[in-house]
Design an enzyme around this catalytic site. Structure first.
Site, PDB file in Angstrom:
ATOM      1  N   PRO A   2       0.826  -1.210   0.000  1.00  9.96           N
ATOM      2  CA  PRO A   2       0.000   0.000   0.000  1.00  9.96           C
ATOM      3  C   PRO A   2       0.859   1.258   0.000  1.00  9.96           C
ATOM      4  O   PRO A   2       1.881   1.319   0.681  1.00  9.96           O
ATOM      5  CB  PRO A   2      -0.793  -0.106   1.298  1.00  9.96           C
ATOM      6  CG  PRO A   2      -0.445  -1.393   1.932  1.00  9.96           C
ATOM      7  CD  PRO A   2       0.665  -2.037   1.179  1.00  9.96           C
ATOM      8  N   GLU A   3       0.465   2.245  -0.796  1.00  7.92           N
ATOM      9  CA  GLU A   3       1.193   3.515  -0.881  1.00  7.92           C
ATOM     10  C   GLU A   3       0.272   4.635  -0.384  1.00  7.92           C
ATOM     11  O   GLU A   3      -0.782   4.364   0.171  1.00  7.92           O
ATOM     12  CB  GLU A   3       1.673   3.739  -2.328  1.00  7.92           C
ATOM     13  CG  GLU A   3       2.554   2.592  -2.824  1.00  7.92           C
ATOM     14  CD  GLU A   3       3.012   2.742  -4.275  1.00  7.92           C
ATOM     15  OE1 GLU A   3       3.114   3.871  -4.762  1.00  7.92           O
ATOM     16  OE2 GLU A   3       3.274   1.703  -4.910  1.00  7.92           O
ATOM     17  N   LYS A  58       3.224   6.493   4.331  1.00  5.01           N
ATOM     18  CA  LYS A  58       2.496   5.227   4.242  1.00  5.01           C
ATOM     19  C   LYS A  58       2.050   4.741   5.622  1.00  5.01           C
ATOM     20  O   LYS A  58       1.677   3.589   5.779  1.00  5.01           O
ATOM     21  CB  LYS A  58       3.375   4.160   3.574  1.00  5.01           C
ATOM     22  CG  LYS A  58       3.832   4.513   2.161  1.00  5.01           C
ATOM     23  CD  LYS A  58       4.762   3.440   1.620  1.00  5.01           C
ATOM     24  CE  LYS A  58       5.460   3.906   0.348  1.00  5.01           C
ATOM     25  NZ  LYS A  58       6.495   2.944  -0.094  1.00  5.01           N
ATOM     26  N   ARG A 110       2.183  -9.142   8.088  1.00  6.50           N
ATOM     27  CA  ARG A 110       3.259 -10.130   7.896  1.00  6.50           C
ATOM     28  C   ARG A 110       4.632  -9.506   8.151  1.00  6.50           C
ATOM     29  O   ARG A 110       5.448 -10.041   8.861  1.00  6.50           O
ATOM     30  CB  ARG A 110       3.175 -10.665   6.467  1.00  6.50           C
ATOM     31  CG  ARG A 110       3.757 -12.028   6.262  1.00  6.50           C
ATOM     32  CD  ARG A 110       3.194 -12.652   4.985  1.00  6.50           C
ATOM     33  NE  ARG A 110       3.296 -11.750   3.840  1.00  6.50           N
ATOM     34  CZ  ARG A 110       4.336 -11.675   3.028  1.00  6.50           C
ATOM     35  NH1 ARG A 110       5.377 -12.432   3.229  1.00  6.50           N
ATOM     36  NH2 ARG A 110       4.335 -10.839   1.990  1.00  6.50           N
ATOM     37  N   ARG A 257      13.791  -3.505  -8.209  1.00  3.48           N
ATOM     38  CA  ARG A 257      12.357  -3.193  -8.205  1.00  3.48           C
ATOM     39  C   ARG A 257      11.812  -3.336  -9.610  1.00  3.48           C
ATOM     40  O   ARG A 257      12.495  -2.987 -10.567  1.00  3.48           O
ATOM     41  CB  ARG A 257      12.124  -1.740  -7.785  1.00  3.48           C
ATOM     42  CG  ARG A 257      12.391  -1.449  -6.344  1.00  3.48           C
ATOM     43  CD  ARG A 257      12.384   0.056  -6.144  1.00  3.48           C
ATOM     44  NE  ARG A 257      12.565   0.413  -4.754  1.00  3.48           N
ATOM     45  CZ  ARG A 257      11.578   0.472  -3.867  1.00  3.48           C
ATOM     46  NH1 ARG A 257      10.345   0.230  -4.226  1.00  3.48           N
ATOM     47  NH2 ARG A 257      11.827   0.794  -2.618  1.00  3.48           N
TER      48      ARG A 257
END
Ligand code: ZN
Length: 267
Positions: A2-3, A58, A110, A257
């Protein structure tokens, strides 16, 4: 992961769901997700209420009635779901906070964390982050850009440069700005800096307005979360046609990335 737009969507939706509702229970299945013992955590939370939700980069900040702050970072693979026990998704959660009689907020952590801090400690931790991209003027953006020597993609995801942009929106912003993600920051002309700034503003605002790109709903009947996903210009669209020119989207790796772009539309 999530950003900024995904966390902003969580913030807005959770504000409507949990503000002022008494916390009535806590389940922790991974004590390492916390910074205190689960018993201490439960003692601080049960009977308490969230009075305000804030987002910084974030992170989400749950401001508690007692003054302390829950600082949440979901990291890779993190998620949240709000609902009843019966609605609980078939996924492993690490923390579950019960609100009122039978509403539960399941948090998948996690790799992420949910830490309890005094406001001073929380804001000290967040100080090392770069500015919020949507709170910057173009002049301020140019000032943070000036000392940068790296590649555009790598710089955009650097949280000490700007905070909240990750793998998805860095690619989306580069496409929207018509700039190759491999461009050296130092080679950007004044006009290209402006294109980059305007693309960043427009794209992040659009993504927030349509609930970000992560598709898992926050609650049953949530029609907002994830509506940016079908609108992605390049991210995760390898070999699919570019929405502008129809040529295939390229995928490469930059500093380990994933990176997606159109060789024709981005210079
Ligand atoms: Zn194209």
């Amino acid at each position: 992961m999530p950003e900024l737009p995904e966390m902003e969507t969580y913030r807005q939706q959770l504000t409507r769901l949990i503000i002022g509702v008494p916390i009535t229970g806590i389940v922790v299945t991974r004590p390492k997700s916390l910074n205190v013992d689960p018993e201490v955590f439960a003692k601080k939370l049960i009977g308490n209420r969230v009075v305000r939700m804030e987002r910084r980069a974030k992170h989400l900040l749950f401001h508690l009635a007692t003054g302390e702050i829950l600082l949440l970072h979901l990291m890779l693979g993190g998620w949240m779901f709000f609902g009843t026990q019966e609605e609980q998704p078939d996924r492993t959660f690490q923390v579950d906070i019960q609100f009122g009689v039978n509403r539960l907020c399941f948090i998948g952590l996690r790799l992420g964390y949910l830490h309890v801090h005094t406001p001073e400690a929380a804001y000290t931790l967040l100080q090392k982050l770069g500015p919020e991209p949507l709170e910057l003027s173009f002049i301020q953006f140019q000032n943070v850009l000036r000392p940068k020597r790296g590649i555009l993609k790598v710089t955009l995801v650097d949280q000490t440069f700007l905070s909240g942009i990750g793998n998805c929106y860095s690619d989306e912003i580069c496409f929207e700005a018509g700039l190759l993600p491999l461009r050296k920051i130092s080679t950007l002309t004044g006009n290209e800096q402006l294109q980059l700034y305007q693309a960043m503003q427009a794209l992040l605002r659009e993504a927030i307005a349509v609930g970000g790109y992560m598709e898992e709903p926050l609650f049953v009947g949530d029609r907002l979360t994830g509506q940016y996903n079908p609108k992605c210009r390049v991210y995760d669209r390898k070999d699919e046609p570019c929405l502008r020119c129809g040529r295939s989207i390229i995928q490469i790796e930059v500093s380990s990335r994933k990176c997606f772009y159109c060789t024709y539309c981005q210079k």
